[in-house]
Design a protein around this motif. Sequence first.
Motif, mmCIF file in Angstrom:
data_model
loop_
_atom_site.group_PDB
_atom_site.id
_atom_site.type_symbol
_atom_site.label_atom_id
_atom_site.label_comp_id
_atom_site.label_asym_id
_atom_site.label_seq_id
_atom_site.Cartn_x
_atom_site.Cartn_y
_atom_site.Cartn_z
ATOM 1 N N GLU A 1 -0.406 2.094 8.557
ATOM 2 C CA GLU A 1 0.165 1.703 7.270
ATOM 3 C C GLU A 1 -0.692 0.571 6.716
ATOM 4 O OE1 GLU A 1 2.853 2.352 5.047
ATOM 5 O OE2 GLU A 1 1.768 0.735 4.046
ATOM 6 N N THR B 1 -0.787 4.315 -3.324
ATOM 7 C CA THR B 1 -2.190 4.634 -3.619
ATOM 8 C C THR B 1 -2.320 6.138 -3.828
ATOM 9 O OG1 THR B 1 -2.894 5.218 -1.376
ATOM 10 C CG2 THR B 1 -2.961 2.869 -1.952
ATOM 11 N N PHE C 1 14.736 10.910 -0.978
ATOM 12 C CA PHE C 1 14.719 10.570 0.451
ATOM 13 C C PHE C 1 15.056 11.792 1.298
ATOM 14 C CE2 PHE C 1 15.261 5.877 -0.514
ATOM 15 C CZ PHE C 1 13.970 5.590 -0.115
#
Length: 391
Positions: A32, A169, A377
């Motif tokens: 991460e 990103t 989710f």
Amino acid sequence: MHYDVLIIGGGAAGLMCAAVAARRGRRVRVVEHASRVGKKILMSGGGRCNFTNLGTTPDNFLSQNPHFCKSALARYTPWDFLALVERHGIRYHEKEPGQLFCDESSRQIVSMLVDECAASGVQISVDCAVQQVQGGEGRYTVHTAHGVLTATSLVVATGGLSIPRMGATGFGYVLARQFGHDVLPTRAGLVPLTLSGTHLDHYADLAGVSLPVESRCDGQRFRGGLLFTHRGLSGPSILQISSYWQLGEPLLLNLTPDLDAGAWLADQQRLRPGVELKTLLAELLPKRLAQRLCERWLENRPLRQYRADELRDIAARLASWPVTPSGTEGYRTAEVTLGGVDTRELSSTTMQSRRVPGLYFIGEVVDVTGHLGGYNFQWAWASGVAAGQAV
Ligand code: FDA
């Protein structure tokens, strides 16, 4: 260091996939690039994380390939995630029908996922940017800020472009293209809409005014709140319709969704012929909006001065207020990114690339986008589990 599974992105889908794969005995590493995992989970649902929706169906998702999400959603349901939440003793409540939120904090969902990962030996690295990925077909070499890692399976779980300051990103799209996958055009979804010109001049100072409406466009309709903002329109019904709205198209807003306004206006004309339209509308709508509509869009007269067809016309206008937004607030505030990795080149049961063995795409980076209300989710969990069971 070699791993069975290397997952790029420690968000909702990546952490879920990691826990499931590691429980099957796989050696799993999550990389991460942000300073902590699950940042979007933390900020979701106003800090309480709307972690699923009990009414989830494939119809709650947008995709160029609407059948793709069916298999994963059927195999990992909202009830499965709820069972996990309950096993971890997290208290929750239902807000709108089907929408489940934590009673206390979305931090509990992140802790739950991290605990599930830790219990099965997942290694998680934060502040770990990925510089380059090489290889393919079951042997991936990943150059990261923490050194070179190799893996048999590579899972891309980098999410969408929304909220760049939280770590979003476009790296997942870059990787997809690198391995020959098509990436469908992306745009902000579940996002406030902006107004310009006369619409903004007429309505910007109503910022803060809210009311229940039904928004319509592109054959879709959503009931829910509308909120005027300094720059345009927000609120649940606007966020929902924003995912279907295209630049240049008008939205139609029903300002009296729970009322037969035609019949009501006719009754009121009989009962209170001397009352002015703006006074009457202030009983249906927020007062400032009623006044503004009567100044800018409807003619304000005592009710007795309207012919029956004029009253019918007012009712029809209230049911279809046309607003043409000038744009959206963009990724800065959008909850999701529409479009993404084309699902026609992925297996709907495992999320594995049909082009490159051992390469998987899960969560929001894929061209599957849910409505507002816990569906996004649920897709992250379900696609994460599907890949976690296959890697
Ligand atoms: P997610 O964004 O969660 O994770 C991707 C991870 O990859 C991030 O941690 C990111 O830092 C990391 N990453 C990106 N590029 C990388 C790189 N190059 N190298 C390494 N790591 C990289 N949904 C819902 O169902 N209920 C809700 O209440 C809300 N609320 C909500 C509020 C707000 C403000 C936002 C912005 C979004 C929501 N959502 C939501 C949407 C939901 O947060 C979203 O759909 C999921 O988090 C998607 O899960 P993913 O794991 O795919 O991406």
